[in-house]
Write a protein that holds these residues in place. Structure first.
Motif, PDB file in Angstrom:
ATOM      1  N   VAL A  78      40.600  43.040  45.600  1.00  0.00           N
ATOM      2  CA  VAL A  78      39.687  41.971  46.028  1.00  0.00           C
ATOM      3  C   VAL A  78      40.476  40.763  46.525  1.00  0.00           C
ATOM      4  N   VAL A  79      41.411  40.284  45.717  1.00  0.00           N
ATOM      5  CA  VAL A  79      42.186  39.092  46.103  1.00  0.00           C
ATOM      6  C   VAL A  79      42.994  39.371  47.359  1.00  0.00           C
ATOM      7  N   SER A  80      43.589  40.535  47.462  1.00  0.00           N
ATOM      8  CA  SER A  80      44.396  40.877  48.636  1.00  0.00           C
ATOM      9  C   SER A  80      43.543  40.873  49.899  1.00  0.00           C
ATOM     10  N   LYS A  81      42.373  41.486  49.817  1.00  0.00           N
ATOM     11  CA  LYS A  81      41.501  41.562  50.986  1.00  0.00           C
ATOM     12  C   LYS A  81      40.990  40.177  51.384  1.00  0.00           C
ATOM     13  N   VAL A  82      40.639  39.365  50.387  1.00  0.00           N
ATOM     14  CA  VAL A  82      40.130  38.024  50.663  1.00  0.00           C
ATOM     15  C   VAL A  82      41.203  37.150  51.295  1.00  0.00           C
ATOM     16  N   VAL A  83      42.421  37.182  50.742  1.00  0.00           N
ATOM     17  CA  VAL A  83      43.517  36.362  51.268  1.00  0.00           C
ATOM     18  C   VAL A  83      43.896  36.812  52.669  1.00  0.00           C
ATOM     19  N   LYS A  84      43.967  38.112  52.891  1.00  0.00           N
ATOM     20  CA  LYS A  84      44.325  38.620  54.219  1.00  0.00           C
ATOM     21  C   LYS A  84      43.284  38.211  55.260  1.00  0.00           C
ATOM     22  N   LEU A 143      49.929  10.735  42.819  1.00  0.00           N
ATOM     23  CA  LEU A 143      49.407  12.075  43.016  1.00  0.00           C
ATOM     24  C   LEU A 143      48.293  12.335  42.014  1.00  0.00           C
ATOM     25  N   LEU A 144      47.181  12.870  42.518  1.00  0.00           N
ATOM     26  CA  LEU A 144      46.012  13.143  41.691  1.00  0.00           C
ATOM     27  C   LEU A 144      45.887  14.647  41.466  1.00  0.00           C
ATOM     28  N   GLY A 145      44.683  15.119  41.197  1.00  0.00           N
ATOM     29  CA  GLY A 145      44.451  16.550  41.053  1.00  0.00           C
ATOM     30  C   GLY A 145      44.555  17.245  42.400  1.00  0.00           C
ATOM     31  N   ILE A 146      44.390  18.557  42.408  1.00  0.00           N
ATOM     32  CA  ILE A 146      44.504  19.295  43.667  1.00  0.00           C
ATOM     33  C   ILE A 146      43.423  18.852  44.637  1.00  0.00           C
ATOM     34  N   SER A 147      43.701  18.975  45.922  1.00  0.00           N
ATOM     35  CA  SER A 147      42.811  18.447  46.956  1.00  0.00           C
ATOM     36  C   SER A 147      41.535  19.270  47.132  1.00  0.00           C
ATOM     37  N   LYS A 148      41.571  20.578  46.783  1.00  0.00           N
ATOM     38  CA  LYS A 148      40.422  21.488  46.934  1.00  0.00           C
ATOM     39  C   LYS A 148      39.936  21.557  48.380  1.00  0.00           C
ATOM     40  N   ARG A 149      40.865  21.469  49.312  1.00  0.00           N
ATOM     41  CA  ARG A 149      40.518  21.637  50.720  1.00  0.00           C
ATOM     42  C   ARG A 149      40.384  23.122  51.034  1.00  0.00           C
ATOM     43  N   GLY A 150      39.816  23.415  52.177  1.00  0.00           N
ATOM     44  CA  GLY A 150      39.756  24.794  52.631  1.00  0.00           C
ATOM     45  C   GLY A 150      38.639  25.588  51.982  1.00  0.00           C
ATOM     46  N   ASP A 151      38.788  26.895  52.012  1.00  0.00           N
ATOM     47  CA  ASP A 151      37.757  27.826  51.566  1.00  0.00           C
ATOM     48  C   ASP A 151      37.741  27.900  50.039  1.00  0.00           C
ATOM     49  N   SER A 152      36.642  27.451  49.426  1.00  0.00           N
ATOM     50  CA  SER A 152      36.556  27.409  47.969  1.00  0.00           C
ATOM     51  C   SER A 152      36.526  28.813  47.369  1.00  0.00           C
ATOM     52  N   TYR A 153      35.922  29.772  48.078  1.00  0.00           N
ATOM     53  CA  TYR A 153      35.844  31.136  47.545  1.00  0.00           C
ATOM     54  C   TYR A 153      37.226  31.780  47.497  1.00  0.00           C
ATOM     55  N   VAL A 154      38.001  31.638  48.561  1.00  0.00           N
ATOM     56  CA  VAL A 154      39.355  32.197  48.587  1.00  0.00           C
ATOM     57  C   VAL A 154      40.201  31.544  47.497  1.00  0.00           C
ATOM     58  N   ARG A 155      40.087  30.231  47.388  1.00  0.00           N
ATOM     59  CA  ARG A 155      40.866  29.524  46.364  1.00  0.00           C
ATOM     60  C   ARG A 155      40.483  30.007  44.959  1.00  0.00           C
ATOM     61  N   VAL A 174      42.102  33.422  44.200  1.00  0.00           N
ATOM     62  CA  VAL A 174      43.541  33.323  43.913  1.00  0.00           C
ATOM     63  C   VAL A 174      43.770  32.724  42.533  1.00  0.00           C
ATOM     64  N   VAL A 175      42.977  31.712  42.184  1.00  0.00           N
ATOM     65  CA  VAL A 175      43.116  31.071  40.866  1.00  0.00           C
ATOM     66  C   VAL A 175      42.738  32.049  39.755  1.00  0.00           C
ATOM     67  N   HIS A 176      41.682  32.839  39.956  1.00  0.00           N
ATOM     68  CA  HIS A 176      41.307  33.826  38.943  1.00  0.00           C
ATOM     69  C   HIS A 176      42.422  34.854  38.747  1.00  0.00           C
ATOM     70  N   GLY A 177      43.032  35.285  39.846  1.00  0.00           N
ATOM     71  CA  GLY A 177      44.156  36.217  39.730  1.00  0.00           C
ATOM     72  C   GLY A 177      45.328  35.597  38.999  1.00  0.00           C
ATOM     73  N   ALA A 178      45.613  34.324  39.305  1.00  0.00           N
ATOM     74  CA  ALA A 178      46.714  33.633  38.624  1.00  0.00           C
ATOM     75  C   ALA A 178      46.408  33.460  37.138  1.00  0.00           C
ATOM     76  N   ARG A 179      45.143  33.207  36.810  1.00  0.00           N
ATOM     77  CA  ARG A 179      44.773  33.035  35.395  1.00  0.00           C
ATOM     78  C   ARG A 179      45.034  34.318  34.598  1.00  0.00           C
ATOM     79  N   ALA A 180      44.741  35.461  35.209  1.00  0.00           N
ATOM     80  CA  ALA A 180      44.990  36.735  34.530  1.00  0.00           C
ATOM     81  C   ALA A 180      46.481  36.922  34.243  1.00  0.00           C
ATOM     82  N   VAL A 181      47.335  36.490  35.184  1.00  0.00           N
ATOM     83  CA  VAL A 181      48.785  36.611  34.989  1.00  0.00           C
ATOM     84  C   VAL A 181      49.253  35.675  33.890  1.00  0.00           C
ATOM     85  N   VAL A 182      48.748  34.439  33.878  1.00  0.00           N
ATOM     86  CA  VAL A 182      49.164  33.459  32.863  1.00  0.00           C
ATOM     87  C   VAL A 182      48.739  33.912  31.471  1.00  0.00           C
TER      88      VAL A 182
END
Length: 339
Positions: free
Chosen positions: A224-230, A264-276, A279-287
Motif C-alpha cells: 500500500v505505502v509503496s503504491k501510494v508513494v510511487k 522551528l515549529l512542528g512539521i508543516s503538513k504541506r502536500g498530500d495528507s493521505y500520502v503523508r 508513510v507515517v503509519h509505516g514508520a510507526r510500525a518500524v519504530v
C-alpha cells in the motif's frame, strides 16, 4: 524575458478564460472560449507556454495541449493565489496564473500520463471505500449504543457480533430496528467484499511493478505505502534532492523566523495528507519494533525515541524513509539495509 509567449488559462467546466502575455511579459490580450473551441484556438497559435492550475481535468488538458506542440505547466493553486491582484474574477485568475508561470519560482506539478492517472484513480477509489466502511461501522455502533448494546471498535468485531445481536430476542431491539440493522449489516459485508478485491488487486499490481518491488524493501513500505508513494512522486525528477520530496510531503519543520532568530515549529503538513499519513503509519510500525532489534537503523531510532519521544521519532523516520524512497525512484537504485 521568456522564449515564448505565455497563455494563462482559468479552467472551468464549459467556459475557459485566457490571458496572454507576450515575450516581454506584457499583457497582450485576453479571451473567453468554450470547451469545444479551446484546442482549436491553441492549435492556431505559434509555440508557446500554456499555464494552468493543477485542478480537476488539468492533467487531461495538459496532455491534449502538449500534443499540439506547446509547453505546459501545471501550478499548485495555493501558490498561484499570491499573484492575484484586484478583484477576483476569471480574467484576473488567468492573469495570476500567467504571471506565476512568468515568475518561475513555483515548482510545477508533473503532468500525469494515462497509466499514472489510472493508478491514482484506483488508489482514490480504494481510499473512499475504506472511509465509507469506517463511517458505516461508526454509524452502526453509535445506533446500537442507544439501545444499550456497546461494541468494541473494528470491522471484524462488528461483523461477528451483528448476526448474534439480530437473533437475540432478549435485547431491546424492536422489529423495525432489527430490519434496519440487518440492511446495514449486508451493506457492510458488501463493502468488505469490494475492499477485499481492491486489496488483492493492489498486491498484484505492486508485485508486477518493478519500482514498487524496490520500494517494498524499505522498512515500513508494504504494497500500500509503496503504491501510494510511487503514484504521488512519479519519476521524482521534479525534486532536486530527497529533502525537497520530504518537504513537499510536509515532513519538515515549519519555520517562523524573524530578526535573525530561527524558530522551528512542528512539521508543516504541506502536500498530500493521505500520502503523508501512509508513510507515517509505516514508520510507526518500524519504530514499534525497533526496541527488539540491534541493526544500525533500529539503534538510531531507539536513541531518537529516548531523546525526543516516540511521536517525534516516528515523524523523523518518515522523513528519512521519504528521502530514501526518492533516491530509489529518481536514481533507479536498490535499497540495501546496513547491517
Amino acid at each position: 524575458m521568456v522564449k515564448h509567449k505565455i497563455i494563462g488559462i482559468d479552467l472551468a467546466k464549459n467556459s475557459f478564460y485566457l490571458f496572454i502575455l507576450n515575450k516581454d511579459g506584457k499583457a497582450e490580450s485576453k479571451k473567453k472560449l468554450t470547451r469545444t473551441k479551446l484546442l482549436a484556438y491553441l492549435a492556431q497559435q505559434t509555440k508557446c507556454t500554456v499555464a494552468m492550475e493543477a485542478c480537476a481535468t488539468s492533467h487531461y488538458w495538459a496532455r491534449e495541449i502538449q500534443k499540439l506542440g506547446h509547453s505546459v505547466q501545471l501550478l499548485p493553486a495555493q501558490h498561484v493565489k499570491g499573484y492575484l491582484r484586484g478583484q477576483k474574477n476569471d480574467y484576473n485568475d488567468a492573469l495570476a496564473i500567467a504571471e506565476a508561470c512568468l515568475h518561475g519560482a513555483i515548482r510545477p506539478v508533473p503532468i500525469k500520463n494515462i497509466k499514472q492517472q489510472d493508478e491514482q484513480t484506483f488508489l482514490q477509489m480504494r481510499r473512499h471505500l475504506s472511509a465509507e466502511r469506517t463511517r458505516l461501522i461508526n454509524h452502526v455502533r453509535g445506533l446500537l449504543s442507544e439501545y444499550g448494546l456497546i461494541l468494541n471498535k473494528g470491522s471484524t468485531v462488528l461483523q461477528s457480533a451483528l448476526p448474534g445481536i439480530l437473533e437475540d430476542a432478549n435485547n431491546n431491539l424492536t422489529d423495525k430496528m432489527r430490519a434496519l440493522v440487518n440492511r446495514q449489516y449486508y451493506q457492510l459485508v458488501a463493502l468488505e467484499d469490494e475492499l477485499s478485491w481492491y486489496d488483492k488487486q493492489l498486491k498484484l499490481d505492486a508485485k508486477n511493478d518493478e519500482v514498487c518491488q524496490r520500494l517494498i524493501k524499505i522498512p515500513g513500505f508494504g504494497p500500500v505505502v509503496s503504491k501510494v508513494v510511487k503514484s504521488w512522486m512519479g519519476d521524482g525528477k521534479q525534486f532536486q534532492r530527497g529533502r525537497d520530496a520530504s518537504a513537499a510531503l510536509g515532513l519538515v519543520p515549519k519555520q517562523f523566523s524573524t530578526g535573525g532568530r530561527d524558530r522551528l515549529l512542528g512539521i508543516s503538513k504541506r502536500g498530500d495528507s493521505y500520502v503523508r499519513s501512509q508513510v507515517v503509519h509505516g514508520a510507526r510500525a518500524v519504530v514499534c519494533r525497533a526496541s527488539e532489534k540491534n541493526d544500525p537503523l533500529s539503534l538510531w531510532i531507539n536513541r531518537l525515541v529516548e531523546a525526543r519521544g516516540f511521536n517525534k521519532a516516528v515523524v523523523a523516520l518518515a522523513n528519512k524513509l521519504t528521502r530514501v524512497a526518492w533516491v530509489i525512484i529518481a536514481r533507479n537504485e536498490q535499497y540495501i539495509a546496513v547491517k
